[in-house]
Scaffold this active site. Sequence first.
Site, PDB file in Angstrom:
ATOM      1  N   GLU A   3     -15.052  -9.652  11.279  1.00 57.08           N
ATOM      2  CA  GLU A   3     -15.305  -8.246  11.579  1.00 57.08           C
ATOM      3  C   GLU A   3     -16.670  -8.008  12.201  1.00 57.08           C
ATOM      4  O   GLU A   3     -16.807  -7.196  13.109  1.00 57.08           O
ATOM      5  CB  GLU A   3     -15.184  -7.400  10.306  1.00 57.08           C
ATOM      6  CG  GLU A   3     -13.770  -7.294   9.787  1.00 57.08           C
ATOM      7  CD  GLU A   3     -13.639  -6.318   8.629  1.00 57.08           C
ATOM      8  OE1 GLU A   3     -14.627  -5.611   8.312  1.00 57.08           O
ATOM      9  OE2 GLU A   3     -12.544  -6.252   8.056  1.00 57.08           O
ATOM     10  N   GLU A  50      -5.786  -1.932  -6.477  1.00 57.30           N
ATOM     11  CA  GLU A  50      -6.434  -3.218  -6.233  1.00 57.30           C
ATOM     12  C   GLU A  50      -7.158  -3.800  -7.440  1.00 57.30           C
ATOM     13  O   GLU A  50      -7.731  -3.070  -8.256  1.00 57.30           O
ATOM     14  CB  GLU A  50      -7.425  -3.090  -5.066  1.00 57.30           C
ATOM     15  CG  GLU A  50      -6.725  -2.794  -3.766  1.00 57.30           C
ATOM     16  CD  GLU A  50      -7.628  -2.824  -2.556  1.00 57.30           C
ATOM     17  OE1 GLU A  50      -7.124  -3.137  -1.470  1.00 57.30           O
ATOM     18  OE2 GLU A  50      -8.830  -2.512  -2.679  1.00 57.30           O
ATOM     19  N   TYR A 101      -8.835  -0.725  -9.683  1.00 56.46           N
ATOM     20  CA  TYR A 101      -8.762   0.712  -9.452  1.00 56.46           C
ATOM     21  C   TYR A 101      -7.467   1.092  -8.751  1.00 56.46           C
ATOM     22  O   TYR A 101      -6.750   0.248  -8.223  1.00 56.46           O
ATOM     23  CB  TYR A 101      -9.970   1.221  -8.651  1.00 56.46           C
ATOM     24  CG  TYR A 101     -10.191   0.504  -7.345  1.00 56.46           C
ATOM     25  CD1 TYR A 101      -9.445   0.800  -6.219  1.00 56.46           C
ATOM     26  CD2 TYR A 101     -11.176  -0.470  -7.231  1.00 56.46           C
ATOM     27  CE1 TYR A 101      -9.654   0.135  -5.024  1.00 56.46           C
ATOM     28  CE2 TYR A 101     -11.394  -1.132  -6.047  1.00 56.46           C
ATOM     29  CZ  TYR A 101     -10.626  -0.820  -4.944  1.00 56.46           C
ATOM     30  OH  TYR A 101     -10.829  -1.479  -3.758  1.00 56.46           O
ATOM     31  N   CYS A 126     -14.547  -5.282   3.665  1.00 55.57           N
ATOM     32  CA  CYS A 126     -13.574  -5.349   2.582  1.00 55.57           C
ATOM     33  C   CYS A 126     -12.247  -5.814   3.154  1.00 55.57           C
ATOM     34  O   CYS A 126     -12.006  -5.706   4.347  1.00 55.57           O
ATOM     35  CB  CYS A 126     -13.431  -4.005   1.867  1.00 55.57           C
ATOM     36  SG  CYS A 126     -13.096  -2.626   2.963  1.00 55.57           S
ATOM     37  N   HIS A 144       0.803  -1.223   0.000  1.00 55.03           N
ATOM     38  CA  HIS A 144       0.000   0.000   0.000  1.00 55.03           C
ATOM     39  C   HIS A 144       0.837   1.275   0.000  1.00 55.03           C
ATOM     40  O   HIS A 144       0.288   2.374  -0.024  1.00 55.03           O
ATOM     41  CB  HIS A 144      -0.946   0.002   1.209  1.00 55.03           C
ATOM     42  CG  HIS A 144      -2.076  -0.972   1.081  1.00 55.03           C
ATOM     43  ND1 HIS A 144      -1.963  -2.278   1.489  1.00 55.03           N
ATOM     44  CD2 HIS A 144      -3.320  -0.850   0.575  1.00 55.03           C
ATOM     45  CE1 HIS A 144      -3.108  -2.916   1.249  1.00 55.03           C
ATOM     46  NE2 HIS A 144      -3.949  -2.065   0.691  1.00 55.03           N
ATOM     47  N   GLU A 188      -4.495   2.483  -2.625  1.00 51.11           N
ATOM     48  CA  GLU A 188      -5.270   1.269  -2.905  1.00 51.11           C
ATOM     49  C   GLU A 188      -5.132   0.967  -4.395  1.00 51.11           C
ATOM     50  O   GLU A 188      -5.817   1.553  -5.222  1.00 51.11           O
ATOM     51  CB  GLU A 188      -6.745   1.471  -2.541  1.00 51.11           C
ATOM     52  CG  GLU A 188      -7.007   1.533  -1.060  1.00 51.11           C
ATOM     53  CD  GLU A 188      -6.812   0.214  -0.354  1.00 51.11           C
ATOM     54  OE1 GLU A 188      -6.484  -0.802  -1.002  1.00 51.11           O
ATOM     55  OE2 GLU A 188      -6.994   0.187   0.873  1.00 51.11           O
ATOM     56  N   HIS A 243      -2.749  -5.632  -6.153  1.00 51.62           N
ATOM     57  CA  HIS A 243      -2.975  -6.840  -5.358  1.00 51.62           C
ATOM     58  C   HIS A 243      -4.461  -7.191  -5.332  1.00 51.62           C
ATOM     59  O   HIS A 243      -5.317  -6.371  -5.621  1.00 51.62           O
ATOM     60  CB  HIS A 243      -2.443  -6.658  -3.932  1.00 51.62           C
ATOM     61  CG  HIS A 243      -3.061  -5.505  -3.201  1.00 51.62           C
ATOM     62  ND1 HIS A 243      -2.567  -4.216  -3.307  1.00 51.62           N
ATOM     63  CD2 HIS A 243      -4.118  -5.429  -2.370  1.00 51.62           C
ATOM     64  CE1 HIS A 243      -3.304  -3.399  -2.557  1.00 51.62           C
ATOM     65  NE2 HIS A 243      -4.261  -4.118  -1.977  1.00 51.62           N
ATOM     66  N   HIS A 296      -8.487  -8.412   2.041  1.00 57.89           N
ATOM     67  CA  HIS A 296      -7.583  -9.071   1.105  1.00 57.89           C
ATOM     68  C   HIS A 296      -7.529 -10.562   1.402  1.00 57.89           C
ATOM     69  O   HIS A 296      -7.331 -10.944   2.550  1.00 57.89           O
ATOM     70  CB  HIS A 296      -6.172  -8.504   1.243  1.00 57.89           C
ATOM     71  CG  HIS A 296      -6.119  -7.011   1.190  1.00 57.89           C
ATOM     72  ND1 HIS A 296      -6.213  -6.227   2.315  1.00 57.89           N
ATOM     73  CD2 HIS A 296      -6.005  -6.174   0.145  1.00 57.89           C
ATOM     74  CE1 HIS A 296      -6.144  -4.961   1.965  1.00 57.89           C
ATOM     75  NE2 HIS A 296      -6.027  -4.895   0.648  1.00 57.89           N
ATOM     76  N   TRP A 356     -12.383   4.193  -1.818  1.00 56.68           N
ATOM     77  CA  TRP A 356     -12.813   3.188  -2.788  1.00 56.68           C
ATOM     78  C   TRP A 356     -14.326   2.964  -2.805  1.00 56.68           C
ATOM     79  O   TRP A 356     -14.839   2.370  -3.730  1.00 56.68           O
ATOM     80  CB  TRP A 356     -12.107   1.853  -2.499  1.00 56.68           C
ATOM     81  CG  TRP A 356     -12.403   1.295  -1.141  1.00 56.68           C
ATOM     82  CD1 TRP A 356     -13.459   0.489  -0.797  1.00 56.68           C
ATOM     83  CD2 TRP A 356     -11.663   1.494   0.067  1.00 56.68           C
ATOM     84  NE1 TRP A 356     -13.423   0.184   0.541  1.00 56.68           N
ATOM     85  CE2 TRP A 356     -12.325   0.789   1.097  1.00 56.68           C
ATOM     86  CE3 TRP A 356     -10.496   2.201   0.376  1.00 56.68           C
ATOM     87  CZ2 TRP A 356     -11.860   0.771   2.414  1.00 56.68           C
ATOM     88  CZ3 TRP A 356     -10.038   2.185   1.688  1.00 56.68           C
ATOM     89  CH2 TRP A 356     -10.714   1.474   2.678  1.00 56.68           C
TER      90      TRP A 356
END
Length: 196
Positions: free
Chosen positions: A103, A132, A119, A83, A41, A130, A48, A85, A175
């Site tokens: 979460e 991604e 993006y 959101c 990042h 970001e 990624h 990874h 995002w």
Amino acid sequence: MPITPATATHSSSYGTADAILLELVDEDGVTVGTAEKLTAHQPPGQLHRAFSVFLFDDRGRLLLQRRALGKYHSPGVWSNTCCGHPYPGEAPFAAAARRTYEELGVSPSLLAEAGTIRYNHPDPASGLVEQEYNHLFVGLVQSPLRPDTEEVGDTAFVTPAELAERHARDTFSAWFPTVLDAARPAIRELTGPAGW
């Protein structure tokens, strides 16, 4: 939290000292390597794999979360339901279900793929980027939430009109508009006449 191959070797919290590896991809989403999460990042960012989840209640309202203030990236801002990874080698669908449970303390009663979007969004507040290749998912939540306070500062179910009002007055993740717009066709298919 259930123990899975991913959670057995990685903490459920992104705020720990354990190194978290992300899967680097090319422009077509093909895996090309790995990088440590914070490194990926740093400007200009390394492309990624990521995922974004949009869950709705039985009234067609979108579940938003406000990211906890202790998060190093985009703390205290509102964003989509969940959101994150995937770990290297972890399927995006499995990662989306896992992180939603970690979460928010809830498993979606339905979770469906909603496409991908690529993006590049710099975050002016943190200086992080970001970059991604994001896998989108939409679904339903029908159980009470039990948020992890280290990850989630607040939650809210909103109609399209309430989202517009909130977006006008509150800060959202960089995002969020991009992933919401990309997921809209699948959201409309899921929610019907709810106005999304």
